[in-house]
Design a protein around this motif. Structure first.
Motif, PDB file in Angstrom:
ATOM      1  N   ALA A 107     -74.963 -45.387  -5.631  1.00  0.00           N
ATOM      2  CA  ALA A 107     -73.792 -45.880  -4.904  1.00  0.00           C
ATOM      3  C   ALA A 107     -72.555 -45.062  -5.257  1.00  0.00           C
ATOM      4  CB  ALA A 107     -73.572 -47.357  -5.197  1.00  0.00           C
ATOM      5  N   HIS A 108     -72.433 -44.689  -6.522  1.00  0.00           N
ATOM      6  CA  HIS A 108     -71.293 -43.863  -6.953  1.00  0.00           C
ATOM      7  C   HIS A 108     -71.360 -42.483  -6.307  1.00  0.00           C
ATOM      8  CE1 HIS A 108     -68.227 -42.043  -9.436  1.00  0.00           C
ATOM      9  NE2 HIS A 108     -69.090 -41.118  -9.788  1.00  0.00           N
ATOM     10  N   ARG A 109     -72.540 -41.893  -6.273  1.00  0.00           N
ATOM     11  CA  ARG A 109     -72.696 -40.541  -5.720  1.00  0.00           C
ATOM     12  C   ARG A 109     -72.369 -40.475  -4.235  1.00  0.00           C
ATOM     13  NH1 ARG A 109     -78.303 -38.112  -8.227  1.00  0.00           N
ATOM     14  NH2 ARG A 109     -77.676 -38.187 -10.400  1.00  0.00           N
ATOM     15  N   VAL A 110     -72.638 -41.533  -3.493  1.00  0.00           N
ATOM     16  CA  VAL A 110     -72.423 -41.492  -2.049  1.00  0.00           C
ATOM     17  C   VAL A 110     -71.115 -42.157  -1.620  1.00  0.00           C
ATOM     18  CG1 VAL A 110     -74.888 -41.368  -1.542  1.00  0.00           C
ATOM     19  CG2 VAL A 110     -73.763 -43.592  -1.586  1.00  0.00           C
ATOM     20  N   SER A 111     -70.298 -42.566  -2.563  1.00  0.00           N
ATOM     21  CA  SER A 111     -69.020 -43.173  -2.181  1.00  0.00           C
ATOM     22  C   SER A 111     -68.106 -42.095  -1.595  1.00  0.00           C
ATOM     23  CB  SER A 111     -68.351 -43.846  -3.377  1.00  0.00           C
ATOM     24  OG  SER A 111     -67.810 -42.880  -4.244  1.00  0.00           O
ATOM     25  N   PRO A 112     -67.321 -42.447  -0.583  1.00  0.00           N
ATOM     26  CA  PRO A 112     -66.443 -41.449   0.044  1.00  0.00           C
ATOM     27  C   PRO A 112     -65.493 -40.777  -0.943  1.00  0.00           C
ATOM     28  CG  PRO A 112     -66.567 -43.408   1.403  1.00  0.00           C
ATOM     29  CD  PRO A 112     -67.273 -43.729   0.122  1.00  0.00           C
ATOM     30  N   LYS A 113     -64.986 -41.514  -1.899  1.00  0.00           N
ATOM     31  CA  LYS A 113     -64.066 -40.941  -2.883  1.00  0.00           C
ATOM     32  C   LYS A 113     -64.756 -39.858  -3.710  1.00  0.00           C
ATOM     33  CE  LYS A 113     -60.794 -42.408  -6.423  1.00  0.00           C
ATOM     34  NZ  LYS A 113     -60.251 -43.546  -7.144  1.00  0.00           N
ATOM     35  N   THR A 114     -65.980 -40.121  -4.138  1.00  0.00           N
ATOM     36  CA  THR A 114     -66.734 -39.149  -4.937  1.00  0.00           C
ATOM     37  C   THR A 114     -67.083 -37.917  -4.104  1.00  0.00           C
ATOM     38  OG1 THR A 114     -67.657 -40.940  -6.259  1.00  0.00           O
ATOM     39  CG2 THR A 114     -68.784 -38.826  -6.370  1.00  0.00           C
ATOM     40  N   ILE A 115     -67.493 -38.125  -2.864  1.00  0.00           N
ATOM     41  CA  ILE A 115     -67.822 -37.005  -1.989  1.00  0.00           C
ATOM     42  C   ILE A 115     -66.588 -36.143  -1.756  1.00  0.00           C
ATOM     43  CG2 ILE A 115     -68.529 -36.381   0.354  1.00  0.00           C
ATOM     44  CD1 ILE A 115     -70.341 -38.894   0.272  1.00  0.00           C
ATOM     45  N   LEU A 116     -65.443 -36.784  -1.482  1.00  0.00           N
ATOM     46  CA  LEU A 116     -64.203 -36.042  -1.272  1.00  0.00           C
ATOM     47  C   LEU A 116     -63.832 -35.241  -2.517  1.00  0.00           C
ATOM     48  CD1 LEU A 116     -61.757 -35.396   0.506  1.00  0.00           C
ATOM     49  CD2 LEU A 116     -60.658 -37.413  -0.456  1.00  0.00           C
ATOM     50  N   HIS A 117     -64.000 -35.837  -3.689  1.00  0.00           N
ATOM     51  CA  HIS A 117     -63.685 -35.134  -4.939  1.00  0.00           C
ATOM     52  C   HIS A 117     -64.582 -33.907  -5.110  1.00  0.00           C
ATOM     53  CE1 HIS A 117     -62.358 -34.518  -9.028  1.00  0.00           C
ATOM     54  NE2 HIS A 117     -63.617 -34.505  -9.423  1.00  0.00           N
ATOM     55  N   ARG A 118     -65.877 -34.061  -4.843  1.00  0.00           N
ATOM     56  CA  ARG A 118     -66.799 -32.919  -4.962  1.00  0.00           C
ATOM     57  C   ARG A 118     -66.431 -31.817  -3.982  1.00  0.00           C
ATOM     58  NH1 ARG A 118     -71.274 -36.660  -5.067  1.00  0.00           N
ATOM     59  NH2 ARG A 118     -71.647 -36.089  -2.909  1.00  0.00           N
ATOM     60  N   ARG A 119     -66.111 -32.188  -2.743  1.00  0.00           N
ATOM     61  CA  ARG A 119     -65.753 -31.193  -1.733  1.00  0.00           C
ATOM     62  C   ARG A 119     -64.455 -30.479  -2.107  1.00  0.00           C
ATOM     63  NH1 ARG A 119     -69.043 -30.943   3.122  1.00  0.00           N
ATOM     64  NH2 ARG A 119     -70.735 -32.340   2.563  1.00  0.00           N
TER      65      ARG A 119
END
Length: 91
Positions: free
Chosen positions: A33-45
């Motif tokens: 759930a943490h890996r696919v959260s929009p905030k985490t995805i945005l941070h990785r990008r």
């Protein structure tokens, strides 16, 4: 062929094994759930974009690649100038 681990023989041991598996499954679900959260995805990008920009804009020694930055600024200026020209001459 892989062998299965022996199951605990007693009811309390089975209950403990089920509780442990449930706990591991809960942690796995939380991590997914943490890996696919929009905030985490945005941070990785964002971090990936910063790294790509750093690779393009600096030498391995850390010096700025002025010629590349100047080319980018020139392209932005030309595109912006063309857009402004078209907008002004439409009227």
């Amino acid at each position: 062929m892989a062998t299965r681990p022996a199951l605990p023989a007693t009811v309390p041991a089975l209950e403990a094994e089920i509780a442990a598996r449930r706990e591991r499954l809960g942690h796995t679900i939380d991590e997914l759930a943490h890996r696919v959260s929009p905030k985490t995805i945005l941070h990785r990008r964002t971090e990936a974009a910063k790294a790509r920009f750093a690779d393009v804009a600096t030498t391995p020694e850390g010096d700025l690649r002025v010629e590349r930055l100047a080319a980018v600024v020139a392209v932005v200026a030309v595109v912006g100038g063309l857009a402004l020209y078209r907008r002004l001459h439409r009227r």
